[in-house]
Scaffold this active site. Structure first.
Site, PDB file in Angstrom:
ATOM      1  N   ASN A   3     -42.345  54.685  55.539  1.00 52.27           N
ATOM      2  CA  ASN A   3     -41.268  53.733  56.113  1.00 52.27           C
ATOM      3  C   ASN A   3     -41.790  52.257  55.433  1.00 52.27           C
ATOM      4  O   ASN A   3     -41.132  51.386  56.003  1.00 52.27           O
ATOM      5  CB  ASN A   3     -41.203  53.854  57.535  1.00 52.27           C
ATOM      6  CG  ASN A   3     -42.616  53.703  58.287  1.00 52.27           C
ATOM      7  OD1 ASN A   3     -43.663  53.857  57.534  1.00 52.27           O
ATOM      8  ND2 ASN A   3     -42.571  53.562  59.455  1.00 52.27           N
ATOM      9  N   ASP A  24     -36.717  63.438  48.650  1.00 49.18           N
ATOM     10  CA  ASP A  24     -35.938  64.436  49.352  1.00 49.18           C
ATOM     11  C   ASP A  24     -34.813  63.856  49.931  1.00 49.18           C
ATOM     12  O   ASP A  24     -34.571  62.827  50.466  1.00 49.18           O
ATOM     13  CB  ASP A  24     -37.122  64.953  50.480  1.00 49.18           C
ATOM     14  CG  ASP A  24     -37.269  63.830  51.512  1.00 49.18           C
ATOM     15  OD1 ASP A  24     -37.933  62.835  51.087  1.00 49.18           O
ATOM     16  OD2 ASP A  24     -37.072  64.132  52.660  1.00 49.18           O
TER      17      ASP A  24
END
Length: 197
Positions: A78, A103
Site C-alpha cells: 500500500n 495480481d
C-alpha cells in the site's frame, strides 16, 4: 513524450519478506524474479528508494534490445507509489514507460490482460502508484480469480496459491514474463493480441 531510447521501469508488486513470498498478492515479485533470471543479474538495494533494483537489457541482443530497470518495492504494497516514483524520477523514465505487474481479482486464475492506464480496482499497490504519479502507466494484470465463498478479499490475496494452482504457476509466471517482453519489444497492441486471453 517518450521515445525508443528511454529506459523502462518494470515494477513487480508484492510485499517483502518470507511470510509473503508465495502469496497470490506477490505474483508481481515472482514475475520480476524470473525477468531478473533471464537478464542474468540479481537485485540490489536501491540507493534512492526503498526498493530492490536490477538494471539490464531485455530483448534480442543489439540495438533493438530495451534498457530496463526491474523494481521490487520493499515498502509494503500500500506504499508502493513512493519508491516507484522516486526511481522513475531518478532514472528519468516517462510514466508511459512504467509497467506494473500485479495480481488481479476480476480476472480468472491464469488469464492475463495488458493495458495502459485505467482505475486501480481496489488494488492497494496500484492505488498508491496512481496517487503518486497518475494513472498513465502500463499494467500486466495476472488473474487470480475471486475468493471462494465468504472469504474476505484481504485474506484471499495474502494466502498462498492452492495446490492445484501451484501446478500451473511456473508456466503462468513464465507467460507473464513473456508478455512484459512482448510489450517492450512489439508495443501494447501486439502484446494484447498475443496475451490478452
Amino acid at each position: 513524450m517518450s521515445d525508443a531510447t528511454d529506459p523502462w521501469l518494470i515494477v513487480g508488486l508484492g510485499n517483502p519478506g518470507p511470510d509473503y513470498a508465495a502469496n497470490r498478492h506477490n505474483v508481481g515479485f515472482m514475475v520480476a524474479d524470473l525477468l531478473a533470471e533471464r537478464i542474468g543479474g540479481s537485485f540490489k538495494r536501491a540507493q534512492k528508494a526503498q526498493a530492490q533494483v536490477l538494471e539490464g537489457r531485455i530483448g534480442p541482443p543489439g540495438p533493438s534490445s530495451r534498457r530496463v530497470v526491474l523494481v521490487k518495492p520493499m515498502s509494503y504494497m500500500n506504499l508502493s507509489g513512493g519508491p516507484v516514483t522516486a526511481l522513475r524520477d531518478f532514472y528519468k523514465v516517462p510514466t508511459d514507460h512504467v509497467v506494473a505487474v500485479h495480481d488481479e481479482l476480476d480476472i480468472d486464475f491464469g488469464m492475463l490482460r495488458l493495458k495502459l492506464g485505467g482505475g486501480d480496482n481496489g488494488h492497494n499497490g496500484l492505488k498508491s502508484m496512481t496517487k503518486a504519479m497518475g494513472p498513465d502507466y502500463h499494467r500486466v494484470r495476472f488473474g487470480i480469480g475471486r475468493p471462494p465463498g465468504r472469504m474476505q478479499v484481504a485474506d484471499f490475496v495474502l494466502k498462498d496459491f492452492s495446490g492445484a494452482e501451484r501446478k500451473e504457476l511456473a508456466y503462468l509466471v513464465d507467460r507473464a514474463a513473456d508478455a512484459v517482453e512482448s510489450l517492450l519489444d512489439e508495443g501494447l497492441e501486439r502484446a494484447q493480441s498475443a496475451y490478452n486471453s
